[in-house]
Design an enzyme around this catalytic site. Structure first.
Site, PDB file in Angstrom:
ATOM      1  N   ASP A  51      34.199  50.119  33.671  1.00 22.03           N
ATOM      2  CA  ASP A  51      35.093  49.236  33.153  1.00 22.03           C
ATOM      3  C   ASP A  51      36.591  49.700  33.299  1.00 22.03           C
ATOM      4  O   ASP A  51      36.760  51.026  32.951  1.00 22.03           O
ATOM      5  CB  ASP A  51      35.040  49.261  31.549  1.00 22.03           C
ATOM      6  CG  ASP A  51      36.205  48.527  31.002  1.00 22.03           C
ATOM      7  OD1 ASP A  51      36.255  47.181  30.911  1.00 22.03           O
ATOM      8  OD2 ASP A  51      36.798  49.096  30.010  1.00 22.03           O
ATOM      9  N   TYR A  56      45.418  51.529  31.655  1.00 23.50           N
ATOM     10  CA  TYR A  56      44.885  52.820  31.748  1.00 23.50           C
ATOM     11  C   TYR A  56      45.696  53.745  32.751  1.00 23.50           C
ATOM     12  O   TYR A  56      45.505  54.860  32.865  1.00 23.50           O
ATOM     13  CB  TYR A  56      43.238  52.936  31.885  1.00 23.50           C
ATOM     14  CG  TYR A  56      42.475  52.307  31.004  1.00 23.50           C
ATOM     15  CD1 TYR A  56      43.144  52.009  29.706  1.00 23.50           C
ATOM     16  CD2 TYR A  56      41.182  51.987  31.183  1.00 23.50           C
ATOM     17  CE1 TYR A  56      42.191  51.254  28.738  1.00 23.50           C
ATOM     18  CE2 TYR A  56      40.431  51.217  30.311  1.00 23.50           C
ATOM     19  CZ  TYR A  56      41.004  50.829  29.244  1.00 23.50           C
ATOM     20  OH  TYR A  56      40.231  49.962  28.334  1.00 23.50           O
ATOM     21  N   LYS A  85      41.018  44.839  33.890  1.00 23.30           N
ATOM     22  CA  LYS A  85      41.630  44.059  32.943  1.00 23.30           C
ATOM     23  C   LYS A  85      43.133  43.807  33.265  1.00 23.30           C
ATOM     24  O   LYS A  85      43.772  44.473  33.501  1.00 23.30           O
ATOM     25  CB  LYS A  85      41.388  44.686  31.563  1.00 23.30           C
ATOM     26  CG  LYS A  85      40.256  45.105  31.148  1.00 23.30           C
ATOM     27  CD  LYS A  85      39.891  45.261  29.729  1.00 23.30           C
ATOM     28  CE  LYS A  85      39.193  46.428  29.269  1.00 23.30           C
ATOM     29  NZ  LYS A  85      39.341  47.897  29.835  1.00 23.30           N
ATOM     30  N   HIS A 118      42.920  41.700  28.794  1.00 22.52           N
ATOM     31  CA  HIS A 118      42.571  42.730  28.143  1.00 22.52           C
ATOM     32  C   HIS A 118      42.755  42.585  26.733  1.00 22.52           C
ATOM     33  O   HIS A 118      41.992  43.069  25.755  1.00 22.52           O
ATOM     34  CB  HIS A 118      43.665  43.870  28.547  1.00 22.52           C
ATOM     35  CG  HIS A 118      43.309  45.286  28.052  1.00 22.52           C
ATOM     36  ND1 HIS A 118      43.554  46.380  28.953  1.00 22.52           N
ATOM     37  CD2 HIS A 118      42.732  45.813  26.988  1.00 22.52           C
ATOM     38  CE1 HIS A 118      43.027  47.396  28.304  1.00 22.52           C
ATOM     39  NE2 HIS A 118      42.554  47.125  27.115  1.00 22.52           N
TER      40      HIS A 118
HETATM   41  N1  LIG Z   1      39.418  46.520  25.356  1.00 16.68           N
HETATM   42  C1  LIG Z   1      40.190  47.449  24.722  1.00 16.68           C
HETATM   43  O1  LIG Z   1      40.719  47.344  24.200  1.00 16.68           O
HETATM   44  C2  LIG Z   1      39.248  49.074  24.688  1.00 16.68           C
HETATM   45  C3  LIG Z   1      39.589  49.973  23.721  1.00 16.68           C
HETATM   46  C4  LIG Z   1      39.051  51.227  23.795  1.00 16.68           C
HETATM   47  C5  LIG Z   1      38.210  51.628  24.696  1.00 16.68           C
HETATM   48  N2  LIG Z   1      37.973  50.599  25.684  1.00 16.68           N
HETATM   49  C6  LIG Z   1      36.947  50.883  26.842  1.00 16.68           C
HETATM   50  O2  LIG Z   1      35.899  51.212  25.976  1.00 16.68           O
HETATM   51  C7  LIG Z   1      35.392  52.620  26.768  1.00 16.68           C
HETATM   52  C8  LIG Z   1      34.586  53.286  25.942  1.00 16.68           C
HETATM   53  O3  LIG Z   1      35.454  53.729  24.447  1.00 16.68           O
HETATM   54  P1  LIG Z   1      35.490  55.088  23.735  1.00 16.68           P
HETATM   55  O4  LIG Z   1      36.335  56.052  24.708  1.00 16.68           O
HETATM   56  O5  LIG Z   1      35.623  54.893  22.417  1.00 16.68           O
HETATM   57  O6  LIG Z   1      33.742  55.361  24.022  1.00 16.68           O
HETATM   58  P2  LIG Z   1      32.861  56.423  23.018  1.00 16.68           P
HETATM   59  O7  LIG Z   1      31.742  56.922  24.085  1.00 16.68           O
HETATM   60  O8  LIG Z   1      32.641  55.696  21.974  1.00 16.68           O
HETATM   61  O9  LIG Z   1      33.672  57.588  23.010  1.00 16.68           O
HETATM   62  C9  LIG Z   1      34.339  58.527  23.839  1.00 16.68           C
HETATM   63  C10 LIG Z   1      34.307  60.022  22.805  1.00 16.68           C
HETATM   64  O10 LIG Z   1      33.131  60.267  22.474  1.00 16.68           O
HETATM   65  C11 LIG Z   1      32.566  61.576  23.131  1.00 16.68           C
HETATM   66  N3  LIG Z   1      31.437  61.595  23.446  1.00 16.68           N
HETATM   67  C12 LIG Z   1      30.764  61.187  24.613  1.00 16.68           C
HETATM   68  N4  LIG Z   1      29.850  61.343  24.586  1.00 16.68           N
HETATM   69  C13 LIG Z   1      29.325  62.123  23.833  1.00 16.68           C
HETATM   70  C14 LIG Z   1      28.100  62.637  23.415  1.00 16.68           C
HETATM   71  N5  LIG Z   1      26.836  62.755  24.199  1.00 16.68           N
HETATM   72  N6  LIG Z   1      28.051  63.420  22.354  1.00 16.68           N
HETATM   73  C15 LIG Z   1      29.145  63.778  21.446  1.00 16.68           C
HETATM   74  N7  LIG Z   1      30.305  63.094  21.856  1.00 16.68           N
HETATM   75  C16 LIG Z   1      30.351  62.340  22.871  1.00 16.68           C
HETATM   76  C17 LIG Z   1      33.735  61.866  24.133  1.00 16.68           C
HETATM   77  O11 LIG Z   1      34.011  63.374  24.010  1.00 16.68           O
HETATM   78  P3  LIG Z   1      34.805  64.007  25.419  1.00 16.68           P
HETATM   79  O12 LIG Z   1      35.890  63.609  25.463  1.00 16.68           O
HETATM   80  O13 LIG Z   1      34.575  65.185  24.891  1.00 16.68           O
HETATM   81  O14 LIG Z   1      33.490  63.851  26.350  1.00 16.68           O
HETATM   82  C18 LIG Z   1      34.817  60.967  23.738  1.00 16.68           C
HETATM   83  O15 LIG Z   1      35.851  61.652  22.897  1.00 16.68           O
HETATM   84  C19 LIG Z   1      36.723  53.062  27.114  1.00 16.68           C
HETATM   85  O16 LIG Z   1      36.629  53.836  28.193  1.00 16.68           O
HETATM   86  C20 LIG Z   1      37.236  51.908  27.637  1.00 16.68           C
HETATM   87  O17 LIG Z   1      36.918  51.712  29.002  1.00 16.68           O
HETATM   88  C21 LIG Z   1      38.184  49.457  25.645  1.00 16.68           C
END
Ligand SMILES: NC(=O)c1ccc[n+]([C@@H]2O[C@H](COP(=O)([O-])OP(=O)(O)OC[C@H]3O[C@@H](n4cnc5c(N)ncnc54)[C@H](OP(=O)(O)O)[C@@H]3O)[C@@H](O)[C@H]2O)c1
Length: 311
Positions: A51, A56, A85, A118
């Site tokens: 995604d 970004y 997006k 988006h």
């Molecule tokens: N449509 C929208 O408006 C929107 C908004 C937000 C996100 N998104 C999309 O959704 C994706 C995912 O969102 P998200 O970043 O919130 O995902 P998430 O996987 O819920 O959170 C990522 C965070 O979790 C940590 N993490 C990942 N794997 C882990 C594990 N196994 N154990 C402990 N901590 C872990 C990461 O830390 P580290 O950094 O230390 O690895 C990072 O800080 C984004 O990259 C984007 O593509 C879309």
């Protein structure tokens, strides 16, 4: 295929006759070097759904990682599912195709599997992604409707440029009328969802209409305290011999959603891909969690919540 492999390789059928891998890698990573490394690690760990977003500002780095792996012959393009997006400053119909083409060029691809609006919020058209007045207030564009933008998205599908279109950060009240008016129905809806924000009603609507529900922040954006430290999740993780992250990701896939997670290291990419099915009683326990929390206010304003300000 064992049940464990089945879960991590699960694909969800879409309304265009194709399917989307349930486990997805999100590329909302501020640093370009980190983006390149993390995307490559995700590919190597087995992630096949990606995604991206013009917002970004790292599509080129994502594309580089993908092109490297394709060139090395480790993965074929047809095995990958790549989405990006359209950002809020490009909602005017005449801006949609140029924005799409620019993303495609940055990613180094000649088609996309999915293109999403988006957010449903249109900002003032132009090259400024977050146009503001002198008081710092965002400038919205009230002269374009979501349906106007959707019609331009439909044209991209007609022209064979992307295989599916969808929406992100949308609530049921805006989704229903768009769904009713759409000639090409949305294939995917991407929203924040996790045990503290199950979005049950929206998920029910998506399942009824054959729209794939794509959950972002399945780990609660890694915030601590938060989901990764929730006592119910921690107890299940200890019981089944998996990590809290693996429990949260398995729950999301088993309830029929696709998801996006953003592990940055190679170890975490392998961990997050290595999910196995949870027993029914564990799923029930998670479903009974009462805490409710939305982490990302983007759905209310169109202003991104997770992107560090000032970038
Ligand atoms: N449509 C929208 O408006 C929107 C908004 C937000 C996100 N998104 C999309 O959704 C994706 C995912 O969102 P998200 O970043 O919130 O995902 P998430 O996987 O819920 O959170 C990522 C965070 O979790 C940590 N993490 C990942 N794997 C882990 C594990 N196994 N154990 C402990 N901590 C872990 C990461 O830390 P580290 O950094 O230390 O690895 C990072 O800080 C984004 O990259 C984007 O593509 C879309």
């Amino acid at each position: 295929m064992t049940e464990q492999n089945e879960l991590r390789c699960r694909k969800i059928p879409m309304n265009n006759g194709r399917s989307i891998p349930a486990l997805g890698f999100g590329t909302l990573i501020p640093d370009l070097g980190d983006t390149l490394r993390a995307t490559r690690s995700a590919l190597e760990a087995g992630f096949r759904q990606f995604d991206c977003s013009e917002r970004y500002r790292n599509e080129k780095a994502v594309g580089e990682a993908i092109q490297d792996v394709l060139r090395e012959g480790k993965v074929r393009r047809e095995d990958l599912f790549i989405a990006t997006k359209l950002w809020n400053n490009n909602h005017r119909p005449e801006r949609v195709e140029p924005a799409f083409e620019a993303s495609l060029a940055r990613l180094g691809l000649n088609y996309l599997d999915l293109y999403l609006i988006h957010t449903p919020f249109a900002f003032q058209p132009g090259d400024e992604q977050d146009p503001r007045d002198q008081n710092g207030n965002l400038l919205y564009d009230h002269d374009v409707t979501l349906l106007d933008t959707w019609r331009a998205m439909e044209s991209l599908v007609d022209r064979g440029k992307c295989r599916a279109i969808g929406l992100s950060d949308i609530g049921l009240n805006e989704l229903k009328p768009l769904y009713d008016s759409a000639r090409i129905k949305p294939a995917v809806v991407q929203v924040e969802s996790h045990p503290y924000l199950p979005e049950t009603e929206l998920l029910g609507f998506c399942k009824e209409k054959g729209i794939v529900f794509l959950a972002f922040a399945p780990l609660g954006h890694g915030m601590r305290p938060g989901l990764l430290e929730d006592p119910v999740i921690a107890a299940i993780a200890a019981r089944v011999g998996k990590t809290p992250a693996q429990v949260l990701l398995a729950w999301a896939v088993q309830r029929g959603t696709a998801l996006l997670t953003t592990p940055k290291s190679a170890d975490r990419a392998r961990e997050n891909f290595d999910i196995s099915a949870l027993p029914e009683d564990a799923l029930d326990e998670i479903n009974r969690i009462q805490t409710r929390q939305r982490l990302n206010p983007v759905v209310n304003t169109g202003i991104p919540g997770f992107i560090p300000q000032g970038r």
